[in-house]
Structures are given as structure tokens and as C-alpha cells.
Design a protein around this motif. Structure first.
Motif, PDB file in Angstrom:
ATOM      1  N   UNK A   1       1.957  -2.774  -6.099  1.00  0.00           N
ATOM      2  CA  UNK A   1       1.096  -1.815  -5.396  1.00  0.00           C
ATOM      3  C   UNK A   1      -0.361  -2.215  -5.576  1.00  0.00           C
ATOM      4  N   UNK A   2      -0.960  -2.682  -4.492  1.00  0.00           N
ATOM      5  CA  UNK A   2      -2.354  -3.100  -4.551  1.00  0.00           C
ATOM      6  C   UNK A   2      -3.322  -1.998  -4.183  1.00  0.00           C
TER       7      UNK A   2
ATOM      8  N   UNK B   1      -2.206  -6.458   8.419  1.00  0.00           N
ATOM      9  CA  UNK B   1      -1.615  -7.490   7.587  1.00  0.00           C
ATOM     10  C   UNK B   1      -1.993  -7.464   6.131  1.00  0.00           C
ATOM     11  N   UNK B   2      -2.624  -6.378   5.665  1.00  0.00           N
ATOM     12  CA  UNK B   2      -3.061  -6.330   4.268  1.00  0.00           C
ATOM     13  C   UNK B   2      -1.904  -6.148   3.299  1.00  0.00           C
ATOM     14  N   UNK B   3      -0.843  -5.455   3.739  1.00  0.00           N
ATOM     15  CA  UNK B   3       0.238  -5.122   2.822  1.00  0.00           C
ATOM     16  C   UNK B   3       1.422  -4.589   3.621  1.00  0.00           C
ATOM     17  N   UNK B   4       2.561  -4.459   2.923  1.00  0.00           N
ATOM     18  CA  UNK B   4       3.693  -3.750   3.499  1.00  0.00           C
ATOM     19  C   UNK B   4       3.669  -2.324   2.978  1.00  0.00           C
TER      20      UNK B   4
ATOM     21  N   UNK C   1       0.881  -1.168   0.000  1.00  0.00           N
ATOM     22  CA  UNK C   1       0.000   0.000   0.000  1.00  0.00           C
ATOM     23  C   UNK C   1       0.920   1.220   0.000  1.00  0.00           C
ATOM     24  N   UNK C   2       0.724   2.090  -0.984  1.00  0.00           N
ATOM     25  CA  UNK C   2       1.635   3.216  -1.208  1.00  0.00           C
ATOM     26  C   UNK C   2       0.901   4.550  -1.068  1.00  0.00           C
ATOM     27  N   UNK C   3       1.654   5.622  -0.798  1.00  0.00           N
ATOM     28  CA  UNK C   3       1.087   6.961  -0.995  1.00  0.00           C
ATOM     29  C   UNK C   3       0.714   7.133  -2.469  1.00  0.00           C
ATOM     30  N   UNK C   4      -0.208   8.037  -2.754  1.00  0.00           N
ATOM     31  CA  UNK C   4      -0.660   8.263  -4.120  1.00  0.00           C
ATOM     32  C   UNK C   4       0.485   8.529  -5.084  1.00  0.00           C
TER      33      UNK C   4
END
Length: 289
Positions: free
Chosen positions: A218-219, A235-238, A193-196
Motif C-alpha cells: 500500500x503506497x 497508472x499509479x497503482x492498482x 492505493x487503498x481506502x483508509x
């Protein structure tokens, strides 16, 4: 042509709506329409195309917009210059800041400022750092405390205040949180999961992966660091978070030899006369360096 009419023109150009512009200016829609009709009559050109509910600038409107900004900016600059002669720290200070900095860096400074200068009315706008740049360039904010751009605009003065280390993080039970050796390639294979994509922080992380010929998985993306931390913690993503946000909800992913940093600081327009209030706040920021 008067300032009230120019303000109405700018409000419509920015919102794309006569009614929304009226709400911003505390006017009725007919009053806004009357101002624009008067301005178009004085200039002898149509400034907006009205197609149903859609409102867009004409070629003449696009030519007028930067000049309208400039006219209002000169007036504001003149007012500040005259007010500054008194030496008093009063008036309104429009301060733009990112949500993260507003929550984690500014509270002690804002507390000290309001106690020292109770006559200043603080107008704090919480915006993405990238949007805050535009607010400074267009004169809608006097000062912005944000994540600094790698290459600031030529009309923007950027002053670094805090070095902000960034860490790769995951939930304690995530496979990447193991004690074994982890490479960037291992990280890239797991959902992130990333910033926009338009954010400075996204660019910092993306360039690291590109330098090693990798593409992160990037999900999801969001511009709010607190939301990113929540999604990581379950736990959804790093992701990558400022080190100041780490606690027992997330753990650092061990990546030997890799350390990311971003610069936090303040920006201002180089051609704008600063109010005494802005200068006083800058002094507080400079004391943090």
C-alpha cells in the motif's frame, strides 16, 4: 441546567474549542463561556481544563458527556413521538451517507422522496461510513445509508439493501492488466492505493490477503472512491473498486476464484423513536431489496 447550556457543553466537547462551538451554535465566544460558567457553577465542578488554546474535558466533564447526550436524545425522542401522532410526514430528516452511496445509489431515491414529501427538510451529511455509525449512536443523525460493518454495534439495527461486488482494477496499460494468469501474490508485489485503514472496505480486502499470508504493497490511501479511481486510471497503482464504478478508464484484474463483496444498507439506533419522515425513507430503501 437547561438544554441550551447542555448543547453548548456538547459542542465544546466535540470541537475542543469555545470559539468553534460558538460558530456551530451561532453564538459569540463570551456567550458560550457564560453558559459553561453557569453550568459549572450549578454542578459545583469544573468541566473543562483550559491550557492556553487547548480545551479538554475534566474527569467530571467526561462523566457528564454521555448523560448530556442522553438528555438531549430523550427530548428529541419525545418531540418525534408527539409529532408522529399527527400521521403527517413533515419536519427535518437528518440523513448521513457515504460519498460513494450518495453519488451512485441515492439520487433516484432522494428525487422520489422529495417529490412525495415536499414538507420534509432533508439534512444530508456526507460522511465516512465509520463516522456515520458514531452519528447514529450519539443521536446526531436519525438514519444512515452506508457500507455496513461486519459486526454492527449492539444498539444499531443494520438492514442490507444492496450487495456491492468489488473488483481488483488497474489502468489498461498496467502490467497487471495483461491477459495472462495473475495470482494474488502477483498483485501484492505491485504498489496499491487503498481506502483508509479505518474503513470497512479496507478491512474486507486486507482480510483476503491475510488469509493467504500476503501483505499488499500500500503506497497511498484515501477514503474517496472517485480519487482512488483517478489514481488507478493514470497508472499509479492498482486498487479495489465497486463494480458499479468500472468503465473504460480502468480494467478488471483477472483473479480466478476470487470475488469480494460488501453490503450497503441503512442503520438506525434501536432505542430511538423514528420520525414519520425516517419511516417513509426506510420504506423507499426497503423497496430496493
Amino acid at each position: 441546567m437547561d438544554l441550551a447550556t447542555l448543547s453548548a457543553f456538547i459542542a465544546i466537547a466535540e470541537t475542543g474549542s469555545f470559539s468553534t462551538a460558538g460558530e456551530r451554535l451561532f453564538l459569540t465566544q463570551p456567550a458560550v463561556s457564560k453558559r459553561i460558567a453557569s453550568l459549572e457553577s450549578q454542578l459545583g465542578v469544573r468541566l473543562f481544563d483550559r491550557l492556553g488554546r487547548e480545551v479538554s474535558l475534566t474527569e467530571a466533564g467526561r462523566a457528564l458527556l454521555p448523560r448530556a447526550y442522553q438528555i438531549l436524545a430523550v427530548l428529541d425522542d419525545t418531540r418525534r413521538a408527539l409529532t408522529n401522532l399527527t400521521g403527517e410526514v413533515t419536519g427535518r430528516l437528518t440523513l448521513a451517507t457515504s460519498h460513494h452511496i450518495g453519488l451512485h445509489r441515492l439520487p433516484p431515491l432522494l428525487r422520489a422522496f422529495t417529490r412525495a414529501y415536499p414538507q420534509v427538510a432533508l439534512d444530508i451529511q456526507f460522511l465516512d461510513s465509520e463516522v456515520a455509525y458514531e452519528e447514529i449512536l450519539h443521536g446526531r443523525a436519525e438514519l444512515a445509508v452506508i457500507t455496513l460493518a461486519p459486526e454492527p454495534h449492539s444498539l444499531v439495527r443494520a438492514v442490507p439493501v444492496w450487495n456491492d461486488p468489488l473488483d481488483f482494477v488497474a489502468a489498461p496499460e498496467h502490467p497487471l492488466a495483461s491477459n495472462g494468469p495473475i495470482s494474488l501474490a502477483d498483485v501484492a508485489r505491485h504498489p496499491a492505493v487503498f481506502p483508509g485503514g479505518n474503513t470497512f472496505t479496507h478491512g474486507i480486502v486486507q482480510r483476503l490477503f491475510q488469509a493467504q499470508g500476503l501483505t499488499p504493497n500500500i503506497g497511498m490511501s484515501t477514503n474517496y472512491m472517485e480519487t482512488i479511481k483517478m489514481m488507478v486510471s493514470i497508472g499509479l497503482a492498482w486498487s479495489v473498486l465497486p463494480r458499479t464504478m468500472l468503465d473504460n478508464q480502468v480494467v478488471r484484474i483477472p483473479l480466478p476464484g476470487i470475488q469480494l463483496n460488501r453490503q450497503l444498507g441503512y442503520i438506525l439506533h434501536t432505542e430511538r423513536t423514528l420520525s414519520n419522515a425516517a419511516r417513509a425513507f426506510m420504506t423507499l430503501l426497503d423497496q430496493q431489496i
